[in-house]
Write an enzyme that holds these catalytic residues in place. Sequence first.
Site, mmCIF file in Angstrom:
data_model
loop_
_atom_site.group_PDB
_atom_site.id
_atom_site.type_symbol
_atom_site.label_atom_id
_atom_site.label_comp_id
_atom_site.label_asym_id
_atom_site.label_seq_id
_atom_site.Cartn_x
_atom_site.Cartn_y
_atom_site.Cartn_z
ATOM 1 N N ARG A 159 0.760 -1.149 0.061
ATOM 2 C CA ARG A 159 -0.018 0.086 -0.190
ATOM 3 C C ARG A 159 0.888 1.164 0.066
ATOM 4 N NH1 ARG A 159 -3.489 -3.472 3.515
ATOM 5 N NH2 ARG A 159 -5.671 -3.147 2.610
ATOM 6 N N ARG B 208 1.058 -1.318 -5.385
ATOM 7 C CA ARG B 208 -0.150 -0.428 -5.603
ATOM 8 C C ARG B 208 0.131 0.990 -5.781
ATOM 9 N NH1 ARG B 208 -5.481 -0.965 -2.126
ATOM 10 N NH2 ARG B 208 -4.443 0.463 -0.859
ATOM 11 N N GLU C 22 -12.574 -3.811 -7.073
ATOM 12 C CA GLU C 22 -13.257 -3.369 -5.914
ATOM 13 C C GLU C 22 -14.298 -2.379 -6.138
ATOM 14 O OE1 GLU C 22 -10.048 -1.725 -3.281
ATOM 15 O OE2 GLU C 22 -9.131 -0.488 -5.134
ATOM 16 N N ASP D 119 -13.247 -2.844 -0.160
ATOM 17 C CA ASP D 119 -13.992 -1.727 -1.068
ATOM 18 C C ASP D 119 -15.241 -2.470 -1.854
ATOM 19 O OD1 ASP D 119 -12.999 0.666 -0.181
ATOM 20 O OD2 ASP D 119 -11.138 0.238 -1.222
ATOM 21 N N ARG E 115 -17.249 1.529 5.135
ATOM 22 C CA ARG E 115 -16.365 0.568 5.873
ATOM 23 C C ARG E 115 -15.863 0.970 7.161
ATOM 24 N NH1 ARG E 115 -11.217 0.048 1.679
ATOM 25 N NH2 ARG E 115 -10.118 -0.741 3.455
HETATM 26 C C1 PEP Z 1 -9.537 -3.543 -0.492
HETATM 27 O O1 PEP Z 1 -10.264 -2.562 -0.943
HETATM 28 O O2 PEP Z 1 -9.987 -4.651 -0.363
HETATM 29 C C2 PEP Z 1 -7.974 -3.570 -0.467
HETATM 30 C C3 PEP Z 1 -7.146 -4.299 -0.321
HETATM 31 O O3 PEP Z 1 -7.440 -2.069 -0.501
HETATM 32 P P1 PEP Z 1 -7.791 -0.966 0.452
HETATM 33 O O4 PEP Z 1 -8.028 -1.809 1.924
HETATM 34 O O5 PEP Z 1 -6.493 -0.217 0.927
HETATM 35 O O6 PEP Z 1 -8.672 -0.068 0.383
HETATM 36 MG MG MG Z 2 -9.406 -0.864 -1.687
#
Ligand code: PEP
Ligand code: MG
Length: 591
Positions: A306, A343, A446, A470, A480
Amino acid sequence: MSFQVFGIAVSRGVAIGRAVLVASSRVDVAHYFVATDQLHAEFDRLLRARDAVAQELETLKAELPEDAPHELAALLDVHLMLLHDEAFTGGAGQWIFERHYNAEWALSAQLEVLARQFDEMEDDYLRERKADLEQVVERVLGALAHAQGDAPATVAARDFAGEDPLLLVAADIAPADMIQFKRSVFRGFITDIGGKTSHTAIVARSLDIPAVVGTREASRLIMQDDWVIIDGDAGTVIVNPSPIVLEEYRFRQRQSELERARLARLRHTPAVTLDGEHIELHANIEMPADAEAAVAAGATGVGLFRSEFLFMNREGELPSEDEQFAAYKAAVEAMKGMPVTIRTVDVGADKPLDRLTANELRHEHVLNPAMGLRAIRWSLAEPSMFRQQLRAIYRASAFGKVRLLIPMVAHLSEVRQILETVRKVQQQLTDAGHAYTRVELGVMIEIPAAAVMLPLLLRHVDFVSIGTNDLIQYTLAIDRADEAVAHLYDPWHPAVLQLIHQSIAQARAAGKGVSVCGEMAGDPDFTELLLAMGLRSFSMHPSQIPAVKQRVLRADSQRLAMALTRVLDSEDPRGTADKELASVRAGAPVH
Ligand code: PEP
Ligand code: MG
């Protein structure tokens, strides 16, 4: 008096210790222990900062113009009085001498104690003096930060007797602040705000210490220094437990430590199912230094780096290409030839660039941050920043196997723009004489739109990674990070399962790589279901790898696949999975 606070379990295990209350705005204050022989020097540092502020206030007062409203002078007097009050420095001194807290931490701990006392005052005038106290503390913290040649005490090894484990309690912690708690003194976290897959929760999980979020009022009910148990499995917090309860939890704590030690022995065992399927168990990391933990846990690659955490807390100044290159190269080298999936920056929503907590974001910032200018949308809106990041990623590819992953893709036009930018960047690197090798391009699935139109996307990319955190948020329209709707955030929802299953099946049919890197991948409750769907590549926090590996080793992927339709067709997928998939695990015949 003993009582319980209920929240959302985000990181497993039991933690027992004393509460350290930290105001959300002061979470970034340094927290470390001072060595025994430096306690007096640390207290002197605090006194010098206090005297500097007193001097500053005296000067301000002396220089007040004749016609200044007399309230101003009165206010300065109040601040001076608070500053010299024994409860202020004397109280902070106690935290330094008894607990070995550094001066900044001692000051914020004492502020929390005094603020409670002000809150309880009957008299309106006195109650409002809390704001003055906060301003005074702010000034002293500023003076501590700016004291020239006044080096803070060195960080002590945990070298003094009688030390109790400490658990952090805060209304809210921004993800960027949470990251600073890696390798910190805290053994557990409790926050008022947050859902199971909020980024604060995700970072807490990556720290691998028990945490409960979304308690709504823990930071109001728990007092500084209270004894607290965090039950990270049940999502409960027990405050001032009775000796019997304490003993029971100490027993559970020992059991879970033994279980961890047992699972850790699987580190070098390859993740192969009973029917011979090789499963990739990759790691999610936030910083290059996390790669070490990934290798130690037996990860066979990094499935999600990340990168946004390199961009946070920099007060507007973004990391340069060289700085990013150094970070990506460090992660790639640490993984020793194993793939590293970087990413591109995913800021926005509950991961702002600067230090805003979820609450501030929700109330003061953008109307709908989760649907706003985040992730690839932001990157494409900042083309030179995007090119800079891509150049750094491509340059790192000369040192190992790098894969490029794009978050939040929803449109084919975005993929076209990305491909165009990649071509430009490759040309720039060639012109500048920088080495790079082929980098596989992947997009995250996502947003439901991306899952629905996957066959079109697959024509342009090498692999996809399903971001279930997401995907659930956008499929079910559930924020979330919002504890108020956390009970509706349901990975078992049939629509979510359909989208995940379809995505895996379509990517495999197209001969493209597919993995899951959302929190579902690291939750052993979903390992069999994902194997049944045909998933062969999982990415998760390093600490979760052993438990998931244990499930893989006991799984028969073919027999699981045969039970899948019954789970997907069921009105109660969770109950059906418990019955059908568990019976496969137990070796019962599949009909
Ligand atoms: C997700 O959305 O599942 C993901 C891995 O990215 P993040 O949690 O960083 O949004
Ligand atoms: Mg995500």
